[in-house]
Design an enzyme around this catalytic site. Structure first.
Site, PDB file in Angstrom:
ATOM      1  N   GLU B  55       0.798  -1.218   0.000  1.00 24.28           N
ATOM      2  CA  GLU B  55       0.000   0.000   0.000  1.00 24.28           C
ATOM      3  C   GLU B  55       0.834   1.273   0.000  1.00 24.28           C
ATOM      4  O   GLU B  55       1.947   1.298   0.520  1.00 24.28           O
ATOM      5  CB  GLU B  55      -0.878   0.030   1.264  1.00 24.28           C
ATOM      6  CG  GLU B  55      -1.817  -1.139   1.374  1.00 24.28           C
ATOM      7  CD  GLU B  55      -2.625  -1.113   2.660  1.00 24.28           C
ATOM      8  OE1 GLU B  55      -3.690  -1.743   2.686  1.00 24.28           O
ATOM      9  OE2 GLU B  55      -2.200  -0.454   3.632  1.00 24.28           O
ATOM     10  N   ASP B 226      -9.057  -4.151   8.555  1.00 22.65           N
ATOM     11  CA  ASP B 226      -8.432  -2.995   7.916  1.00 22.65           C
ATOM     12  C   ASP B 226      -8.129  -3.168   6.442  1.00 22.65           C
ATOM     13  O   ASP B 226      -7.362  -2.411   5.867  1.00 22.65           O
ATOM     14  CB  ASP B 226      -7.165  -2.588   8.677  1.00 22.65           C
ATOM     15  CG  ASP B 226      -6.140  -3.716   8.704  1.00 22.65           C
ATOM     16  OD1 ASP B 226      -6.430  -4.787   8.147  1.00 22.65           O
ATOM     17  OD2 ASP B 226      -5.062  -3.506   9.273  1.00 22.65           O
TER      18      ASP B 226
END
Lengths: 342, 342
Positions: B55, B226
């Site tokens: 990410e 998450d």
């Protein structure tokens, strides 16, 4: 992991040789571009700020994930600062750990020139000997040297609105065997050119190249139309011949083709660059064709540049080992790096 | 620019003090979160790969642009490697130049705990003295120490499916004055808890906490739900009381609220965290309420952590100066860093 600073990269390039670095980068780029469908692709992330833009350009194949951070601030040179500065990182996909952190300002110069070299190889006339270079900024010498590696360039006709930038260009390339012709306008520079390469930094819809200056048989590398609201080519030029781009989705937002409608894009767009490399589309077919490479810079180019830098840094033992991955035996004992007991 | 490695950060934390670092980070976070509307916000970029996710988390205010690179590979510990490793960079918006490159693995531990501390401050009962901690991985000690800074925590009831992770937790916190109660199940750990903090790494829709274990008055910090397909809470818990998130748009994709419809989100969502800090929404109002902080981790948290690290690195003179910005007087003379004439 390895850190490659500006000085480290300069050492790597010196050791390997400028032309070897450029031609190996072309090989890495071709190897990566032909695997187009293996890559995770997305348009870059861009934060537009008053003075410019801040971008992240990620991509990944099955083995590596890379990204580049790069800014673009056209007003920087007025304060003695570079328009763009870039850094990048490469990680292994398998565990997600970073393995290389590198400067990418110079690497961006290299990869932009190397990618242009590929477009030129497939699109410019084989006998192209005169290059018009509009904009003699940070990218210009990389471009000049790269073009000569694929076409028999003897003469460079160049223009920049900043005379000091032309002086600098002459100092850098004066001893490289080119016939350097300084011009007083972009139009004069384009006169008699086989290839027109444009790379300016002005963040607006400019017409740096007018349609009437583009003669049959010319190939255009349009490099500076690379973000929304920033274009360089007379829109009419896009209808003159085959247009190629790196990645259509991104180029429609950022490239010179942002000036035309999606329907018009369908009409003029001939190929994505990787399709020329893979052979599924052909580049130039007639000497009289006009061809246009509308480049914006794509994440896979940075991927290739980081891959080459990683390989050469290890080959020559250049770069610094830095502890950015917690040196712990128990992966769940992160807090132990802080020595809370002492 | 400044490079802060793991060892540099450990030195900074030692010099400044762990609790001072955490409480200053809370101040920086509050200062940044109340300026919520000044930030350039977007959901993170995520490349999903077979073993995990890679990410990029960018954000910017008028002064700084930051991003974090972070992976999440739940299978890593099976091969003796950490689940997440992170690095980050801070640039000045004005010129776009990077000024700090930092390790962020430990910083992620800090900022996740500090943000949880803020949620706990506004949402947990004032007299909360028993903390249930489900998951005693890399994040757990940061959480334990942080909770005690805002609530009178005496007892920690903890459980992890990995007994070695519980052994490690005990070794790290055995001398910190907590009453440590090792449990044989998550249910046992939740028994009698005032606050339930869940932080597990399994990438699937798990029910780590069942609705029936959650008694009136409990505050839940749900930290491990998450990313898409990764949740921890029994869906029914989300309807028990006030739910708060960091950034609704991102949390609907990544948080535990991904389990419910947009209409249901509207029904249960009480506030974004910044609204509690700014005072435009209130947190807990009744001792008997159930409250839920559904956290996914947001870029502004990394922004605050980098800002603090930058300030302390300069204050204490810790970190390395590295040449990642070409050291040239003429900004257009990039190629001069390569010394082509020599």
């Amino acid at each position: 992991m390895k850190l490659v600073t500006i000085q480290d990269l300069a050492q790597i390039v010196k050791k390997h040789g400028f032309e070897n670095f450029m031609s190996d980068l072309v090989s890495y780029l071709k190897n990566d571009f032909v695997r187009w469908n293996e890559f995770d692709k997305s348009p870059r992330y861009a934060a537009h700020v008053p003075g410019g833009v801040l971008e992240l350009m990620p991509t990944a194949d099955k083995q590596y994930f890379t990204y580049k951070y790069v800014n673009g601030h056209p007003g920087n040179p007025l304060e003695g600062k570079q328009t763009i500065v870039a850094t990048g990182q490469m990680s292994e996909v398998k565990y997600g750990f970073p393995i290389l952190l590198s400067e990418m300002t110079a690497l961006t110069g290299f990869r932009t020139a190397a990618t242009t070299m590929i477009a030129t190889e497939y699109m410019a006339r084989k006998d192209s000997s005169t290059l018009a270079l509009i904009g003699t900024g940070a990218q210009s010498e990389f471009q000049a040297l790269a073009h000569r590696m694929v076409r028999p360039i003897k003469t460079i006709r160049y223009f920049d609105i900043d005379p000091l930038a032309m002086d600098k260009f002459e100092r850098n390339l004066g001893d490289k065997g080119f016939n350097l012709v300084r011009c007083t306008s972009a139009e004069e520079a384009c006169n008699g050119a086989d290839i027109i390469t444009v790379c300016t930094a002005c963040k607006k819809h400019a017409v740096v190249i007018e349609n009437s200056w583009v003669k049959p048989g010319v190939h255009i590398n349009g490099l500076g139309g690379d973000c929304p609201g920033k274009t360089e080519l007379d829109k009419a030029i896009l209808f003159r011949g085959k247009v190629i781009v790196e990645y259509t989705e991104q180029s429609m937002v950022e490239g010179d083709i942002q000036q035309i409608t999606p329907e018009e894009v369908k009409q003029v767009l001939h190929a994505e660059l990787w399709e020329l490399i893979s052979g599924s589309k052909v580049g130039r077919e007639e000497d009289s064709e006009v061809t246009i490479y509308d480049s914006v810079g794509f994440a896979i180019e940075d991927f290739s540049a980081l891959r080459l830098t990683h390989d050469l840094a290890h080959k020559y033992g250049i770069g610094h080992d830095i502890d950015m991955i917690p040196p712990i035996n128990d992966p769940k004992n992160l807090i132990s790096v802080l020595d809370l007991h002492k």
